[in-house]
Design an enzyme around this catalytic site. Sequence first.
Site, short mmCIF file in Angstrom:
data_model
loop_
_atom_site.label_atom_id
_atom_site.label_comp_id
_atom_site.label_asym_id
_atom_site.label_seq_id
_atom_site.Cartn_x
_atom_site.Cartn_y
_atom_site.Cartn_z
N GLY A 29 1.22 -3.59 -8.69
CA GLY A 29 0.46 -2.54 -8.00
C GLY A 29 0.36 -1.28 -8.84
O GLY A 29 0.91 -1.19 -9.94
N SER A 30 -0.32 -0.29 -8.28
CA SER A 30 -0.58 0.93 -9.05
C SER A 30 0.69 1.75 -9.25
O SER A 30 0.85 2.41 -10.29
CB SER A 30 -1.65 1.78 -8.34
OG SER A 30 -1.26 2.07 -7.02
N ASP A 81 9.60 -2.52 -7.05
CA ASP A 81 8.24 -2.82 -6.58
C ASP A 81 7.79 -1.76 -5.58
O ASP A 81 8.61 -1.01 -5.03
CB ASP A 81 8.21 -4.21 -5.92
CG ASP A 81 6.80 -4.80 -5.83
OD1 ASP A 81 5.83 -4.10 -6.22
OD2 ASP A 81 6.67 -5.95 -5.39
N ASP A 84 3.23 -1.42 0.84
CA ASP A 84 2.09 -0.87 1.59
C ASP A 84 2.59 -0.01 2.74
O ASP A 84 1.96 0.98 3.09
CB ASP A 84 1.20 -2.02 2.07
CG ASP A 84 0.65 -2.79 0.90
OD1 ASP A 84 -0.02 -2.16 0.05
OD2 ASP A 84 0.92 -4.00 0.77
N LYS A 94 4.09 -5.85 2.47
CA LYS A 94 3.64 -5.95 1.09
C LYS A 94 2.53 -7.00 0.99
O LYS A 94 2.36 -7.81 1.89
CB LYS A 94 4.80 -6.33 0.17
CG LYS A 94 5.85 -5.23 0.08
CD LYS A 94 6.96 -5.53 -0.91
CE LYS A 94 6.48 -6.07 -2.21
NZ LYS A 94 5.50 -5.22 -2.89
N GLY A 96 -0.71 -5.98 -0.31
CA GLY A 96 -2.01 -5.33 -0.46
C GLY A 96 -2.66 -5.69 -1.78
O GLY A 96 -3.89 -5.73 -1.90
N GLY A 97 -1.85 -6.02 -2.78
CA GLY A 97 -2.36 -6.44 -4.08
C GLY A 97 -2.37 -7.96 -4.24
O GLY A 97 -2.55 -8.47 -5.34
N GLU A 103 6.10 -11.89 -5.35
CA GLU A 103 6.99 -10.73 -5.12
C GLU A 103 8.23 -11.16 -4.35
O GLU A 103 9.35 -10.75 -4.67
CB GLU A 103 6.23 -9.64 -4.36
CG GLU A 103 5.16 -8.98 -5.22
CD GLU A 103 4.26 -8.00 -4.48
OE1 GLU A 103 3.63 -7.19 -5.16
OE2 GLU A 103 4.18 -8.07 -3.25
N LYS A 121 3.62 6.08 2.54
CA LYS A 121 3.99 4.70 2.88
C LYS A 121 5.11 4.62 3.90
O LYS A 121 5.36 3.55 4.47
CB LYS A 121 4.40 3.94 1.60
CG LYS A 121 3.38 3.98 0.46
CD LYS A 121 2.14 3.20 0.79
CE LYS A 121 1.13 3.14 -0.34
NZ LYS A 121 1.50 2.32 -1.47
#
Length: 222
Positions: A29-30, A81, A84, A94, A96-97, A103, A121
């Site tokens: 993720g970002s 990690d 979301d 989790k 969203g990606g 994961e 979050k």
Amino acid sequence: MTQDELKALVGQAALEFVPEGAVVGVGTGSTVNHFIDALATVKGRIAAAVSSSEASSARLRAHGIRVLEAEAVTRLPIYVDGADEIDARGCMIKGGGAALTREKIVADLAERFVCIADQSKLVPVLGGFPLPVEVIPMAVAQLTRRFAALGGQASLRAGVRTDNGLPILDVRGLAITDPAALEAEINQWPGVVTVGIFARHRARVCLLGTPEGVRRLDFEAA
Ligand code: 5RP
């Protein structure tokens, strides 16, 4: 500060949890992208990484960080990690990606899950963010009916296949007051590969990015 700057702040802060010489579990993720970039500055101090997605593996390798397959390790000291959503007990939504299955596999190898996230979050009750569920295609209609019976509206994420080649259902309208019980229940349903509730594999530590700096939350072991 922008949301991205808050993500960068916690990505950098997570370095303090990386033990010398470790193989590090790396999420997707970002926010994790910032962690990977920070990790690159200390890459001589780690042995390698195990990653939860093709995208993170590519970014790690581009920085010259060795990436091992999950089956090459038996234990990781740490898994870093994003999430979301995360609640006050460290339970998370989790996926969203779309990387939730890998994961959970990498998190399962780790002694400690360190969640990094911007402050938006942190929520009182999980479920505002649509719950991702990786599924077997032939079960989509059946699972959609099961979620409807719980009060959730499931829809296929358009144009998305996971790194495992499978679709994602996003389920809206669930108020997840007992994440461990709902995770266990959904895990029983035929056709569910992984549900994006991380209660069994919840965070032990969360680093939250706030305009005042990094706020650390510690959660009790189960
Ligand atoms: C990917 C995930 C991510 O951790 C989650 O979507 C948060 O992403 P970001 O750091 O981009 O906000 O679960 O499957």
